[in-house]
Design a protein around this motif. Structure first.
Motif, PDB file in Angstrom:
ATOM      1  N   SER A   1      43.268  37.329  36.576  1.00 32.46           N
ATOM      2  CA  SER A   1      43.468  36.661  35.282  1.00 32.46           C
ATOM      3  C   SER A   1      42.775  37.499  34.216  1.00 32.46           C
ATOM      4  N   PRO A   2      43.413  37.738  33.067  1.00 35.54           N
ATOM      5  CA  PRO A   2      42.848  38.628  32.051  1.00 35.54           C
ATOM      6  C   PRO A   2      41.707  37.970  31.280  1.00 35.54           C
ATOM      7  N   PRO A   3      40.808  38.780  30.723  1.00 37.81           N
ATOM      8  CA  PRO A   3      39.762  38.215  29.867  1.00 37.81           C
ATOM      9  C   PRO A   3      40.341  37.830  28.512  1.00 37.81           C
ATOM     10  N   GLN A   4      39.584  37.060  27.780  1.00 36.48           N
ATOM     11  CA  GLN A   4      40.019  36.678  26.441  1.00 36.48           C
ATOM     12  C   GLN A   4      39.931  37.883  25.506  1.00 36.48           C
ATOM     13  N   GLY A   5      40.939  38.081  24.688  1.00 37.75           N
ATOM     14  CA  GLY A   5      40.915  39.176  23.724  1.00 37.75           C
ATOM     15  C   GLY A   5      41.550  40.449  24.262  1.00 37.75           C
ATOM     16  N   THR A   6      41.261  41.562  23.591  1.00 35.73           N
ATOM     17  CA  THR A   6      41.863  42.859  23.906  1.00 35.73           C
ATOM     18  C   THR A   6      41.146  43.535  25.068  1.00 35.73           C
ATOM     19  N   PHE A   7      41.924  44.101  25.977  1.00 30.16           N
ATOM     20  CA  PHE A   7      41.350  44.933  27.036  1.00 30.16           C
ATOM     21  C   PHE A   7      42.419  45.921  27.493  1.00 30.16           C
ATOM     22  N   TYR A   8      41.977  47.055  28.043  1.00 25.74           N
ATOM     23  CA  TYR A   8      42.916  48.106  28.433  1.00 25.74           C
ATOM     24  C   TYR A   8      42.804  48.500  29.899  1.00 25.74           C
ATOM     25  N   ALA A   9      42.071  47.738  30.686  1.00 22.08           N
ATOM     26  CA  ALA A   9      42.065  47.978  32.129  1.00 22.08           C
ATOM     27  C   ALA A   9      43.458  47.690  32.681  1.00 22.08           C
ATOM     28  N   PRO A  10      43.960  48.504  33.600  1.00 25.58           N
ATOM     29  CA  PRO A  10      45.302  48.263  34.148  1.00 25.58           C
ATOM     30  C   PRO A  10      45.360  46.967  34.953  1.00 25.58           C
ATOM     31  N   ASP A  11      46.542  46.353  34.984  1.00 28.50           N
ATOM     32  CA  ASP A  11      46.720  45.128  35.768  1.00 28.50           C
ATOM     33  C   ASP A  11      46.585  45.406  37.262  1.00 28.50           C
ATOM     34  N   ARG A  12      47.075  46.557  37.683  1.00 29.06           N
ATOM     35  CA  ARG A  12      46.995  46.942  39.095  1.00 29.06           C
ATOM     36  C   ARG A  12      47.046  48.465  39.180  1.00 29.06           C
ATOM     37  N   CYS A  13      46.192  49.046  40.015  1.00 30.21           N
ATOM     38  CA  CYS A  13      46.228  50.498  40.209  1.00 30.21           C
ATOM     39  C   CYS A  13      45.454  50.866  41.469  1.00 30.21           C
ATOM     40  N   THR A  14      45.701  52.066  41.959  1.00 29.85           N
ATOM     41  CA  THR A  14      44.976  52.603  43.111  1.00 29.85           C
ATOM     42  C   THR A  14      44.029  53.690  42.626  1.00 29.85           C
ATOM     43  N   LEU A  15      42.757  53.551  42.964  1.00 28.23           N
ATOM     44  CA  LEU A  15      41.737  54.506  42.542  1.00 28.23           C
ATOM     45  C   LEU A  15      41.268  55.331  43.739  1.00 28.23           C
TER      46      LEU A  15
END
Length: 298
Positions: free
Chosen positions: A141-155
């Protein structure tokens, strides 16, 4: 005759029953033993990186780094999320952990916030282990407000980190190393492990702003440490045993505005030469050899 046949039939039934009972008993033991086997645990600590970049691009379209510190079954981490080829940056230049969670059943779940708004409602995330060197990040679930972390990714685990080397059980040896080749040959980790930062600070009263292991010998790991905190850029060569800095020497100093700088080279015999260098001309000032965990001066 009938009596003999009956007796043989009775014996056969008894043998079959005994075999069946033994087989069932063995399976029960196997299940118990399998249940008690130790399942290998993931080492989550370290720096993990995801990049999305086209072949002809100079910079990645997206980049997401996650620096994790594990303390038992709890983790804390700091992320840096870059989107739109650097046009959108959700990062913090100073150390501030914006991710926290709990390790359970081979996964990490917890909360995170964006550096755009740390006061708002936190988001929820899940991290799953793919193997020793890959993890998957997912926003539940996303945080409130603006964020740019990807929804899903492999690191992928950064190859220069201590954990990557340990997980692969490989010895590092970058020798020979020369100061003039540092940028091309040595990959410094910009956020050193917390234990290394603390131990280096305790030993030299300086911050470890970058670190890279360059070789191991006699049960010790030897690192180059960058310090950018003052007017000069300093480089130290240190020996590490376990998670403690055992010793070290200053091998490079940009000397601020001075025309003479301190540089170094290390050969395959673990000999360290330190020079006073002016406009490309080197003069040997000190010489050491690394032996049994110590930097011994000639």
């Amino acid at each position: 005759m009938h009596k003999i046949v009956f007796q043989l039939f009775t014996i056969l039934l008894f043998v079959l029953y005994s075999c069946s009972k033994n087989k069932t008993g063995n399976n029960t033991v196997d299940r118990i033993e399998n249940k008690n086997q130790t399942v290998p645990q993931t080492d989550w600590s370290g720096k993990w990186i995801y990049e999305k970049k086209s072949e002809d691009a100079d910079v990645p379209e997206e980049q997401f780094t996650l620096t994790i510190v594990q303390e038992g079954n709890r983790i804390k981490a700091q992320y840096c999320a870059i989107a739109n080829s650097g046009g959108k940056i959700d990062c913090e230049s100073t150390k501030e952990y914006n991710v926290s969670g709990e390790v359970r059943d081979g996964k990490i779940t917890g909360e995170f916030f964006s550096f755009f708004d740390s006061s708002g409602k936190k988001g929820r995330f899940e991290i799953a282990s793919i193997n020793n060197n890959e993890i998957q990040w997912k926003v539940i679930s996303p945080p409130q407000g603006t964020f740019y972390a990807p929804d899903r990714c492999t690191l992928a685990r950064e190859t220069g980190s201590v954990q990557a080397k340990n997980s692969e059980n490989k010895s590092v040896n970058l020798l020979p190393v020369d100061y003039k080749d540092l940028e091309s040959k040595v990959k410094f980790v910009s956020q050193s492990e917390e234990w290394l930062q603390k131990s280096f600070m305790k030993k030299f009263d300086l911050t470890a702003d970058g670190s890279a292991e360059i070789f191991s010998k006699d049960g010790y790991e030897v690192y180059l440490i960058e310090n950018m905190g003052g007017d000069s850029e300093l480089v130290y060569l240190i020996s590490v045993k376990g998670k403690s800095v055992m010793g070290g020497i200053n091998v490079a100093d940009s000397n601020g505005d001075s025309s003479t700088v301190k540089t170094f080279s290390i050969n395959e015999k673990y000999e360290i030469s330190i020079f006073a260098e002016t406009t490309g001309h080197r003069k040997l000032s000190e010489k050491y050899v690394f032996d049994k965990g110590e930097f011994k001066k000639y």
